[in-house]
Scaffold this motif. Structure first.
Motif, PDB file in Angstrom:
ATOM      1  N   MET A 126      47.178  49.704  38.412  1.00  0.00           N
ATOM      2  CA  MET A 126      46.893  48.291  38.671  1.00  0.00           C
ATOM      3  C   MET A 126      47.748  47.421  37.748  1.00  0.00           C
ATOM      4  O   MET A 126      47.836  47.674  36.550  1.00  0.00           O
ATOM      5  CB  MET A 126      45.414  48.009  38.409  1.00  0.00           C
ATOM      6  CG  MET A 126      45.014  46.556  38.531  1.00  0.00           C
ATOM      7  SD  MET A 126      43.235  46.358  38.306  1.00  0.00           S
ATOM      8  CE  MET A 126      43.171  44.667  37.758  1.00  0.00           C
ATOM      9  N   PRO A 127      48.399  46.377  38.277  1.00  0.00           N
ATOM     10  CA  PRO A 127      49.213  45.500  37.426  1.00  0.00           C
ATOM     11  C   PRO A 127      48.342  44.711  36.462  1.00  0.00           C
ATOM     12  O   PRO A 127      47.151  44.491  36.705  1.00  0.00           O
ATOM     13  CB  PRO A 127      49.895  44.570  38.432  1.00  0.00           C
ATOM     14  CG  PRO A 127      49.000  44.575  39.624  1.00  0.00           C
ATOM     15  CD  PRO A 127      48.414  45.955  39.681  1.00  0.00           C
ATOM     16  N   ARG A 128      48.924  44.293  35.339  1.00  0.00           N
ATOM     17  CA  ARG A 128      48.206  43.452  34.381  1.00  0.00           C
ATOM     18  C   ARG A 128      48.145  42.030  34.921  1.00  0.00           C
ATOM     19  O   ARG A 128      49.105  41.525  35.505  1.00  0.00           O
ATOM     20  CB  ARG A 128      48.912  43.459  33.036  1.00  0.00           C
ATOM     21  CG  ARG A 128      48.836  44.772  32.282  1.00  0.00           C
ATOM     22  CD  ARG A 128      49.620  44.648  30.997  1.00  0.00           C
ATOM     23  NE  ARG A 128      49.043  43.642  30.111  1.00  0.00           N
ATOM     24  CZ  ARG A 128      49.753  42.945  29.230  1.00  0.00           C
ATOM     25  NH1 ARG A 128      51.063  43.104  29.148  1.00  0.00           N
ATOM     26  NH2 ARG A 128      49.166  42.060  28.455  1.00  0.00           N
ATOM     27  N   TYR A 129      47.030  41.370  34.695  1.00  0.00           N
ATOM     28  CA  TYR A 129      46.861  39.986  35.134  1.00  0.00           C
ATOM     29  C   TYR A 129      46.561  39.083  33.947  1.00  0.00           C
ATOM     30  O   TYR A 129      45.932  39.504  32.966  1.00  0.00           O
ATOM     31  CB  TYR A 129      45.727  39.880  36.159  1.00  0.00           C
ATOM     32  CG  TYR A 129      46.105  40.402  37.521  1.00  0.00           C
ATOM     33  CD1 TYR A 129      46.703  39.572  38.469  1.00  0.00           C
ATOM     34  CD2 TYR A 129      45.884  41.729  37.862  1.00  0.00           C
ATOM     35  CE1 TYR A 129      47.062  40.049  39.718  1.00  0.00           C
ATOM     36  CE2 TYR A 129      46.241  42.222  39.105  1.00  0.00           C
ATOM     37  CZ  TYR A 129      46.838  41.369  40.022  1.00  0.00           C
ATOM     38  OH  TYR A 129      47.207  41.858  41.261  1.00  0.00           O
ATOM     39  N   LEU A 130      47.046  37.864  34.056  1.00  0.00           N
ATOM     40  CA  LEU A 130      46.720  36.798  33.113  1.00  0.00           C
ATOM     41  C   LEU A 130      45.802  35.836  33.847  1.00  0.00           C
ATOM     42  O   LEU A 130      46.204  35.217  34.832  1.00  0.00           O
ATOM     43  CB  LEU A 130      47.996  36.099  32.659  1.00  0.00           C
ATOM     44  CG  LEU A 130      47.861  34.911  31.691  1.00  0.00           C
ATOM     45  CD1 LEU A 130      47.210  35.348  30.379  1.00  0.00           C
ATOM     46  CD2 LEU A 130      49.226  34.280  31.420  1.00  0.00           C
ATOM     47  N   ILE A 131      44.548  35.751  33.415  1.00  0.00           N
ATOM     48  CA  ILE A 131      43.544  34.908  34.072  1.00  0.00           C
ATOM     49  C   ILE A 131      43.261  33.708  33.182  1.00  0.00           C
ATOM     50  O   ILE A 131      42.934  33.864  31.999  1.00  0.00           O
ATOM     51  CB  ILE A 131      42.237  35.693  34.330  1.00  0.00           C
ATOM     52  CG1 ILE A 131      42.520  36.937  35.174  1.00  0.00           C
ATOM     53  CG2 ILE A 131      41.211  34.802  35.026  1.00  0.00           C
ATOM     54  CD1 ILE A 131      41.334  37.874  35.277  1.00  0.00           C
ATOM     55  N   ILE A 132      43.385  32.520  33.752  1.00  0.00           N
ATOM     56  CA  ILE A 132      43.214  31.288  32.977  1.00  0.00           C
ATOM     57  C   ILE A 132      42.273  30.367  33.734  1.00  0.00           C
ATOM     58  O   ILE A 132      42.487  30.083  34.919  1.00  0.00           O
ATOM     59  CB  ILE A 132      44.570  30.591  32.752  1.00  0.00           C
ATOM     60  CG1 ILE A 132      45.540  31.557  32.071  1.00  0.00           C
ATOM     61  CG2 ILE A 132      44.398  29.326  31.925  1.00  0.00           C
ATOM     62  CD1 ILE A 132      46.969  31.156  32.168  1.00  0.00           C
ATOM     63  N   SER A 133      41.257  29.881  33.069  1.00  0.00           N
ATOM     64  CA  SER A 133      40.291  29.003  33.731  1.00  0.00           C
ATOM     65  C   SER A 133      40.011  27.756  32.906  1.00  0.00           C
ATOM     66  O   SER A 133      39.750  27.832  31.702  1.00  0.00           O
ATOM     67  CB  SER A 133      38.959  29.731  33.973  1.00  0.00           C
ATOM     68  OG  SER A 133      38.013  28.855  34.569  1.00  0.00           O
ATOM     69  N   ASP A 134      40.072  26.619  33.584  1.00  0.00           N
ATOM     70  CA  ASP A 134      39.539  25.384  33.019  1.00  0.00           C
ATOM     71  C   ASP A 134      38.050  25.598  32.724  1.00  0.00           C
ATOM     72  O   ASP A 134      37.420  26.520  33.280  1.00  0.00           O
ATOM     73  CB  ASP A 134      39.749  24.254  34.034  1.00  0.00           C
ATOM     74  CG  ASP A 134      39.078  22.967  33.625  1.00  0.00           C
ATOM     75  OD1 ASP A 134      39.338  22.490  32.510  1.00  0.00           O
ATOM     76  OD2 ASP A 134      38.279  22.434  34.427  1.00  0.00           O
ATOM     77  N   ILE A 135      37.468  24.767  31.887  1.00  0.00           N
ATOM     78  CA  ILE A 135      36.053  24.911  31.542  1.00  0.00           C
ATOM     79  C   ILE A 135      35.171  23.953  32.341  1.00  0.00           C
ATOM     80  O   ILE A 135      34.402  24.376  33.209  1.00  0.00           O
ATOM     81  CB  ILE A 135      35.830  24.689  30.025  1.00  0.00           C
ATOM     82  CG1 ILE A 135      36.503  25.820  29.221  1.00  0.00           C
ATOM     83  CG2 ILE A 135      34.328  24.634  29.708  1.00  0.00           C
ATOM     84  CD1 ILE A 135      36.366  25.675  27.712  1.00  0.00           C
ATOM     85  N   ASP A 136      35.263  22.661  32.040  1.00  0.00           N
ATOM     86  CA  ASP A 136      34.343  21.684  32.630  1.00  0.00           C
ATOM     87  C   ASP A 136      34.655  21.466  34.105  1.00  0.00           C
ATOM     88  O   ASP A 136      35.780  21.155  34.490  1.00  0.00           O
ATOM     89  CB  ASP A 136      34.446  20.363  31.867  1.00  0.00           C
ATOM     90  CG  ASP A 136      34.099  20.543  30.399  1.00  0.00           C
ATOM     91  OD1 ASP A 136      32.929  20.842  30.106  1.00  0.00           O
ATOM     92  OD2 ASP A 136      35.002  20.426  29.554  1.00  0.00           O
ATOM     93  N   GLY A 137      33.647  21.652  34.929  1.00  0.00           N
ATOM     94  CA  GLY A 137      33.828  21.514  36.371  1.00  0.00           C
ATOM     95  C   GLY A 137      34.400  22.752  37.020  1.00  0.00           C
ATOM     96  O   GLY A 137      34.616  22.782  38.235  1.00  0.00           O
ATOM     97  N   THR A 138      34.644  23.797  36.215  1.00  0.00           N
ATOM     98  CA  THR A 138      35.254  25.024  36.741  1.00  0.00           C
ATOM     99  C   THR A 138      34.482  26.262  36.300  1.00  0.00           C
ATOM    100  O   THR A 138      33.847  26.934  37.110  1.00  0.00           O
ATOM    101  CB  THR A 138      36.720  25.133  36.282  1.00  0.00           C
ATOM    102  OG1 THR A 138      37.436  23.986  36.727  1.00  0.00           O
ATOM    103  CG2 THR A 138      37.388  26.380  36.862  1.00  0.00           C
ATOM    104  N   LEU A 139      34.527  26.557  35.012  1.00  0.00           N
ATOM    105  CA  LEU A 139      33.907  27.777  34.499  1.00  0.00           C
ATOM    106  C   LEU A 139      32.422  27.601  34.215  1.00  0.00           C
ATOM    107  O   LEU A 139      31.652  28.554  34.284  1.00  0.00           O
ATOM    108  CB  LEU A 139      34.635  28.201  33.225  1.00  0.00           C
ATOM    109  CG  LEU A 139      34.417  29.621  32.712  1.00  0.00           C
ATOM    110  CD1 LEU A 139      34.922  30.648  33.716  1.00  0.00           C
ATOM    111  CD2 LEU A 139      35.117  29.807  31.365  1.00  0.00           C
TER     112      LEU A 139
END
Length: 270
Positions: free
Chosen positions: A1-14
């Protein structure tokens, strides 16, 4: 499986309430990290307030704070600052328009003059009672400039004055000494020139060797647009503003319905 970079905003998202991550979201992120992914929260908040959310993940999430002006990598913290020219411009414009600006270092809020109670309340919704943040009232612009080496970003609140905010945005953009964005229609996000969340994302892609095609980014507000464009797998929340939905390649459920978790579970299952 390829490596992934996961990025999430906080407010209104996470998060649904600015502070707490649901067990479903925590489990989805933990599963992705266990499979080799790197996870970052990306926010306009100062670093100390981003930690409130990041620490809810095991293993602990890394942080992009201050709209990309600050980020962590391999035990080090990278900083970009607004600078004296930007601070002077903001103070001049806000004084002319009757607005108020708050400025941030990693763990301190600075302001000049007197902040109205409504503005203070708007700022404090991001800080739970368990977190102690220093709030420093400065008597003059000169005193503010003395703290310029530590100030990474700022915000102008105008919850009842959208016309003044629009004028302020136009005036600051005309001076071209900083980047102006917004996380909600009630504010202006003040960011160092040529910096946004995408700056940190691109630098992290280079440092990790994980390219855009394996970068997953989640967002809902205007200050997420650059970050979404830097990600090959860009995801808008159902509650996102129209511009974000138009930019993102995918859409998931709203933040109150565990949209980040639902997308990640489906993505990695497939």
């Amino acid at each position: 499986m390829p490596r992934y970079l996961i990025i999430s905003d906080i407010d209104g998202t996470l998060t649904a309430n600015h502070h707490d991550v649901t067990p479903k979201t925590a489990a989805a992120i933990a599963a992705a990290v266990a499979s080799g992914a790197s996870f970052y929260v990306a926010t306009g908040r100062m670093h100390a307030l981003a930690q409130v959310v990041a620490k809810q993940f095991e293993p602990e999430a890394s942080i992009i704070a201050s709209n990309g002006a600050v980020y962590d990598f391999s035990g080090e913290r990278v900083h970009h600052v607004l600078g004296q020219g930007a601070l002077t411009a903001v103070e001049t414009v806000t004084d002319q328009l009757g607005l108020n600006a708050l400025y941030f270092s990693d763990d301190t809020v600075y302001y000049t003059g007197k902040v109205p109670p409504a503005i203070e309340a708007a700022a404090r919704k991001f800080a739970p009672s368990s977190v102690s943040i220093d709030v420093v009232a400065l008597p003059s612009v000169d005193d503010l400039l003395a703290h310029a080496p530590a100030i990474t970003n700022g915000i102008i609140f105008g919850p009842h004055d959208s016309e003044a905010l629009a004028k302020g945005k136009a005036a600051l953009e005309a001076q071209d000494v900083l980047h102006v964005s917004a996380s909600e229609h009630t504010n202006l996000e003040l960011i160092p020139k040529h910096i946004d969340k995408a700056t940190a994302v691109k630098e992290l892609q280079t440092l990790t060797g994980i390219g855009p095609e394996q970068t997953i980014a989640f967002g809902d507000g205007l200050n997420d647009l650059g970050m979404l464009k830097a990600a090959g797998i860009s995801v808008a929340m159902e509650n996102a503003v129209p511009q974000v939905k138009q930019t993102a390649r995918y859409m998931t459920d709203a933040n109150v319905d565990d949209g980040v978790a639902n997308f990640l579970n489906d993505f990695f299952e497939k």
